[in-house]
Design a protein around this motif. Structure first.
Motif, PDB file in Angstrom:
ATOM      1  N   LEU A  72      -1.591  -9.854  -6.604  1.00  0.00           N
ATOM      2  CA  LEU A  72      -1.345 -11.208  -6.101  1.00  0.00           C
ATOM      3  C   LEU A  72      -0.599 -11.225  -4.771  1.00  0.00           C
ATOM      4  CD1 LEU A  72      -0.221 -13.014  -9.395  1.00  0.00           C
ATOM      5  CD2 LEU A  72      -2.531 -12.560  -8.562  1.00  0.00           C
ATOM      6  N   THR A  73      -0.221 -10.061  -4.273  1.00  0.00           N
ATOM      7  CA  THR A  73       0.608  -9.980  -3.056  1.00  0.00           C
ATOM      8  C   THR A  73       0.003 -10.703  -1.853  1.00  0.00           C
ATOM      9  OG1 THR A  73       1.591  -7.889  -3.797  1.00  0.00           O
ATOM     10  CG2 THR A  73       1.712  -8.399  -1.446  1.00  0.00           C
ATOM     11  N   PRO A  74      -1.274 -10.500  -1.483  1.00  0.00           N
ATOM     12  CA  PRO A  74      -1.800 -11.202  -0.292  1.00  0.00           C
ATOM     13  C   PRO A  74      -1.766 -12.719  -0.428  1.00  0.00           C
ATOM     14  CG  PRO A  74      -3.569 -10.095  -1.502  1.00  0.00           C
ATOM     15  CD  PRO A  74      -2.287  -9.595  -2.063  1.00  0.00           C
ATOM     16  N   ARG A 123      -0.199   0.024 -10.794  1.00  0.00           N
ATOM     17  CA  ARG A 123       0.513  -0.674  -9.719  1.00  0.00           C
ATOM     18  C   ARG A 123      -0.426  -1.542  -8.887  1.00  0.00           C
ATOM     19  NH1 ARG A 123       5.523  -0.918 -11.456  1.00  0.00           N
ATOM     20  NH2 ARG A 123       6.397   1.147 -11.887  1.00  0.00           N
ATOM     21  N   SER A 124      -1.637  -1.082  -8.685  1.00  0.00           N
ATOM     22  CA  SER A 124      -2.578  -1.874  -7.886  1.00  0.00           C
ATOM     23  C   SER A 124      -2.872  -3.213  -8.558  1.00  0.00           C
ATOM     24  CB  SER A 124      -3.875  -1.093  -7.662  1.00  0.00           C
ATOM     25  OG  SER A 124      -4.569  -0.891  -8.887  1.00  0.00           O
ATOM     26  N   TYR A 125      -2.889  -3.229  -9.885  1.00  0.00           N
ATOM     27  CA  TYR A 125      -3.089  -4.499 -10.597  1.00  0.00           C
ATOM     28  C   TYR A 125      -1.810  -5.336 -10.619  1.00  0.00           C
ATOM     29  CZ  TYR A 125      -7.767  -3.280 -12.118  1.00  0.00           C
ATOM     30  OH  TYR A 125      -9.106  -2.974 -12.141  1.00  0.00           O
ATOM     31  N   GLN A 126      -0.675  -4.679 -10.695  1.00  0.00           N
ATOM     32  CA  GLN A 126       0.586  -5.423 -10.650  1.00  0.00           C
ATOM     33  C   GLN A 126       0.796  -6.093  -9.307  1.00  0.00           C
ATOM     34  OE1 GLN A 126       3.383  -2.322 -11.697  1.00  0.00           O
ATOM     35  NE2 GLN A 126       3.539  -3.048 -13.810  1.00  0.00           N
ATOM     36  N   TYR A 159       0.822  -1.213   0.000  1.00  0.00           N
ATOM     37  CA  TYR A 159       0.000   0.000   0.000  1.00  0.00           C
ATOM     38  C   TYR A 159       0.853   1.259   0.000  1.00  0.00           C
ATOM     39  CZ  TYR A 159      -4.275  -2.662   0.712  1.00  0.00           C
ATOM     40  OH  TYR A 159      -5.345  -3.519   0.549  1.00  0.00           O
ATOM     41  N   MET A 160       2.021   1.200   0.641  1.00  0.00           N
ATOM     42  CA  MET A 160       2.901   2.364   0.652  1.00  0.00           C
ATOM     43  C   MET A 160       3.350   2.719  -0.764  1.00  0.00           C
ATOM     44  SD  MET A 160       6.686   2.866   2.299  1.00  0.00           S
ATOM     45  CE  MET A 160       7.401   2.028   0.880  1.00  0.00           C
ATOM     46  N   TRP A 161       3.737   1.695  -1.551  1.00  0.00           N
ATOM     47  CA  TRP A 161       4.215   1.958  -2.901  1.00  0.00           C
ATOM     48  C   TRP A 161       3.076   2.377  -3.827  1.00  0.00           C
ATOM     49  CZ3 TRP A 161       8.725   3.240  -4.479  1.00  0.00           C
ATOM     50  CH2 TRP A 161       9.864   2.818  -3.783  1.00  0.00           C
ATOM     51  N   GLU A 185       9.590  -8.573  -0.994  1.00  0.00           N
ATOM     52  CA  GLU A 185       9.772  -9.039  -2.361  1.00  0.00           C
ATOM     53  C   GLU A 185       8.470  -9.549  -2.988  1.00  0.00           C
ATOM     54  OE1 GLU A 185      12.709 -12.052  -2.087  1.00  0.00           O
ATOM     55  OE2 GLU A 185      14.390 -10.659  -1.827  1.00  0.00           O
ATOM     56  N   ALA A 186       7.430  -9.673  -2.166  1.00  0.00           N
ATOM     57  CA  ALA A 186       6.165 -10.221  -2.672  1.00  0.00           C
ATOM     58  C   ALA A 186       5.588  -9.358  -3.781  1.00  0.00           C
ATOM     59  CB  ALA A 186       5.166 -10.354  -1.523  1.00  0.00           C
ATOM     60  N   ILE A 187       5.722  -8.026  -3.650  1.00  0.00           N
ATOM     61  CA  ILE A 187       5.157  -7.160  -4.696  1.00  0.00           C
ATOM     62  C   ILE A 187       5.930  -7.325  -6.005  1.00  0.00           C
ATOM     63  CG2 ILE A 187       4.239  -5.493  -3.052  1.00  0.00           C
ATOM     64  CD1 ILE A 187       6.589  -3.658  -3.725  1.00  0.00           C
TER      65      ILE A 187
END
Length: 350
Positions: free
Chosen positions: A253-255, A247-250, A227-229, A268-270
């Motif tokens: 998959l993070t969660p 970026r929100s679509y990129q 969320y910060m980025w 590194e998840a993002i």
């Protein structure tokens, strides 16, 4: 009898075309031995540079006998009766033509294949982002929702109630309520993922991000980093809002990565999500946009039909019921759609 001026083969008097090479007879009845020209490789290359076991300098091997007869043999390592034996090799292309049959393959980057009699031996695979359509994603999500509508809706409602309670109880403590709500939202994504996989869905799955201290720390750290980025990209003048959406679509998959792939570092998840969503961002955006368009069109049509005298009341009732159904199940459907993209993307990488 005469000799063809193209290939040197004998032909019968009166023939219009050479029976050997098919060339027209230029001078019928000519008995002079044809002039045999030596054919050299094109562009001045030597046989060892451009051709391998294909065409070698020398051309015909032929001889003119003293008794006036003409003897023709054949090409060496070039044209053989019945077909061409050999091939042309340059860079990565290897192939050849032999007895009317193409044998070879082209290899470059990730494409490997070739033409064999009957078709391709290795079919070209398109980019993985194009292997499944939005409507197919919708169908799979709706199938899951149709099987477990009440269970999914009940767990979703419970998640909202718990998040509200956390914010009421810990609202005065800076960030505690937000952190707990964030962990619950990640747990809800796991509920959708289990449901999409066809597995049993349980309330306890809401707390997958609460397994232990390390999981809590890793999940909160990774989500806060994400969320910060997104916020940072959104602060860029003029282009910020567009970049924030991209970026929100990129990072979507993070969660899932944080909970299901513990070997990936929280920060590194993002980057992992960004790499995996290459070729999928447009499709994910399209899936989000299309469902809103569909709902909007349905509501508009029902509203217009509601203007019809007498029977318009019926369509107005249908519009109200449709609005209630959207309010109850829209978030569930979109949660399953997002889980579907995570599963399909991972499946395409295997």
């Amino acid at each position: 009898m005469g000799y063809c001026t193209e290939c040197g083969a004998q032909y019968k008097d009166g023939s219009l075309f050479c029976t050997s090479c098919g060339a027209p007879i230029k001078s019928a009845g000519s008995t002079a031995a044809p002039e045999v020209k030596e054919i050299q490789p094109a562009n001045g290359e030597s046989a060892s540079e451009g051709y391998q076991d294909s065409y070698q300098p020398g051309g015909f091997q032929s001889s003119y006998q003293q008794d006036g007869s003409y003897q023709q043999n054949q090409y060496q390592n070039g044209y053989q009766p019945g077909g061409f034996q050999g091939g042309y090799q340059q860079n990565e292309y290897q192939g050849g033509y032999h007895h009317n049959e193409y044998r070879g393959s082209y290899q470059q980057n990730d494409y490997q294949g070739g033409y064999q009699p009957g078709g391709f031996t290795n079919e070209y695979q398109p980019p993985y982002g194009s292997r499944i359509g939005i409507m197919e994603i919708y169908k799979k999500a709706l199938a899951v929702l149709a099987k477990k509508p009440l269970v999914l809706w009940g767990i979703s409602l419970l998640s909202g109630v718990i998040a509200f309670a956390f914010n009421m109880l810990f609202g005065l403590v800076a960030g505690v309520g937000v952190c707990l709500s964030l962990l619950l939202s990640v747990g809800m994504t796991m509920v959708y993922l289990h449901g999409y996989r066809g597995e049993e869905v349980h309330t306890v799955q809401l707390f997958d991000a609460f397994k232990d201290g390390a999981t809590i720390k890793r999940t909160l750290g990774g989500m806060a980093w994400m969320y910060m980025w997104i916020l940072v990209w959104g602060l860029i003048p003029i282009a910020g809002p567009i970049l924030m959406i991209i970026r929100s679509y990129q990072y979507r998959l993070t969660p899932y990565i944080l909970v299901t792939e513990p070997d990936v570092n929280a920060t590194e998840a993002i980057e992992v999500s960004k790499k995996r969503t290459e070729g999928w961002k447009g499709k994910m955006f399209g899936a989000d946009l299309l469902i809103h368009v569909i709902i909007g069109v349905i509501m508009l049509v029902l509203a217009l039909l509601g203007k019809i005298p007498y029977i318009g009341v019926l369509f107005s009732i249908i519009m109200v019921l449709f609005g209630i159904a959207v309010a109850l199940f829209f978030n569930l459907f979109m949660g399953l759609v997002q889980a579907a993209f995570y599963e399909e993307i991972n499946a395409s990488l295997k």
